[in-house]
Write an enzyme that holds these catalytic residues in place. Sequence first.
Site, PDB file in Angstrom:
ATOM      1  N   LYS A 161      70.017  67.095  12.473  1.00  0.00           N
ATOM      2  CA  LYS A 161      69.896  68.436  11.899  1.00  0.00           C
ATOM      3  C   LYS A 161      69.643  69.506  12.980  1.00  0.00           C
ATOM      4  CE  LYS A 161      68.338  66.839   7.329  1.00  0.00           C
ATOM      5  NZ  LYS A 161      67.390  67.085   6.207  1.00  0.00           N
ATOM      6  N   TYR A 203      75.297  69.268   0.022  1.00  0.00           N
ATOM      7  CA  TYR A 203      74.052  68.983  -0.702  1.00  0.00           C
ATOM      8  C   TYR A 203      74.144  69.375  -2.186  1.00  0.00           C
ATOM      9  CZ  TYR A 203      71.120  67.597   3.310  1.00  0.00           C
ATOM     10  OH  TYR A 203      70.549  66.918   4.370  1.00  0.00           O
ATOM     11  N   PHE A 224      64.290  73.629  -3.718  1.00  0.00           N
ATOM     12  CA  PHE A 224      64.430  73.799  -2.272  1.00  0.00           C
ATOM     13  C   PHE A 224      65.888  73.955  -1.826  1.00  0.00           C
ATOM     14  CE2 PHE A 224      64.045  69.185  -3.173  1.00  0.00           C
ATOM     15  CZ  PHE A 224      65.253  68.728  -2.643  1.00  0.00           C
ATOM     16  N   THR A 239      60.878  61.351   4.172  1.00  0.00           N
ATOM     17  CA  THR A 239      61.405  62.725   4.191  1.00  0.00           C
ATOM     18  C   THR A 239      60.411  63.708   4.809  1.00  0.00           C
ATOM     19  OG1 THR A 239      62.506  62.161   2.116  1.00  0.00           O
ATOM     20  CG2 THR A 239      62.460  64.486   2.699  1.00  0.00           C
ATOM     21  N   ARG A 285      61.646  60.666  12.263  1.00  0.00           N
ATOM     22  CA  ARG A 285      61.000  61.857  11.711  1.00  0.00           C
ATOM     23  C   ARG A 285      59.557  61.995  12.215  1.00  0.00           C
ATOM     24  NH1 ARG A 285      64.000  61.394   5.839  1.00  0.00           N
ATOM     25  NH2 ARG A 285      65.544  63.033   6.178  1.00  0.00           N
ATOM     26  N   ASN A 331      63.492  68.390   9.257  1.00  0.00           N
ATOM     27  CA  ASN A 331      63.076  66.992   9.400  1.00  0.00           C
ATOM     28  C   ASN A 331      64.066  66.126  10.172  1.00  0.00           C
ATOM     29  OD1 ASN A 331      64.957  66.784   7.397  1.00  0.00           O
ATOM     30  ND2 ASN A 331      63.656  65.721   5.931  1.00  0.00           N
ATOM     31  N   HIS A 349      69.473  63.438   8.634  1.00  0.00           N
ATOM     32  CA  HIS A 349      69.880  63.071   7.277  1.00  0.00           C
ATOM     33  C   HIS A 349      70.511  61.685   7.346  1.00  0.00           C
ATOM     34  CE1 HIS A 349      72.059  62.970   3.464  1.00  0.00           C
ATOM     35  NE2 HIS A 349      73.045  62.479   4.187  1.00  0.00           N
ATOM     36  N   GLU A 390      79.878  60.965   1.206  1.00  0.00           N
ATOM     37  CA  GLU A 390      79.469  61.818   2.331  1.00  0.00           C
ATOM     38  C   GLU A 390      80.384  61.634   3.536  1.00  0.00           C
ATOM     39  OE1 GLU A 390      74.692  62.170   1.269  1.00  0.00           O
ATOM     40  OE2 GLU A 390      75.304  61.020   3.023  1.00  0.00           O
TER      41      GLU A 390
END
Length: 143
Positions: free
Chosen positions: A11, A51, A59, A93, A104, A114, A117, A128
């Site tokens: 990320k 997503y 969120f 998470t 993480r 975080n 993914h 995905e």
Amino acid sequence: MATERTLSIIKPDAVAKNAVGAILKRFEDAGLRVVAAKMMHLSPEQAGGFYAVHKERPFYGELCQFMSSGPVLISVLEGENAISKNRELMGATDPKKAAPGTIRADFADSIDANAVHGSDGPETAAWEISFFFSQMEIASRPA
Ligand code: RTP
Ligand code: MG
């Protein structure tokens, strides 16, 4: 044990920290193989499409903003039980709850930023992977 493929995203927070190599090394050290990879700076719409499953969650807006805030490294990881192995390497998470030694725990700042993914099951992984990669972009060794 089954050879599986899973989708990984490093990320924007982890890319900004220059932690791409350190995170890929964890995958490789655990026996996962990178069979496709690309760096992208997603638009909020592209992040929202990826997503979409979280569209109704409170969120969702922040998640799409964050995922489009900088470049990400998107890859396909292949190996024995790749989906669950990647989830184990990632940790929980929320980095405050992530086990010591997980990605993480070591690289994430918050539940939003975080670090990584990873697909959460076989159907999700297939969807995905096809969201980001065509068949021709996946360079797997013959079995
Ligand atoms: P991911 O999909 O990114 O691998 O993470 P995950 O399975 O561990 O978590 P998931 O429930 O799928 O949520 C997707 C991402 O949304 C953010 N999130 N924020 N503020 C919150 O309560 C909250 N919950 C989830 C996280 O960045 C999470 O990775
Ligand atoms: Mg998830």
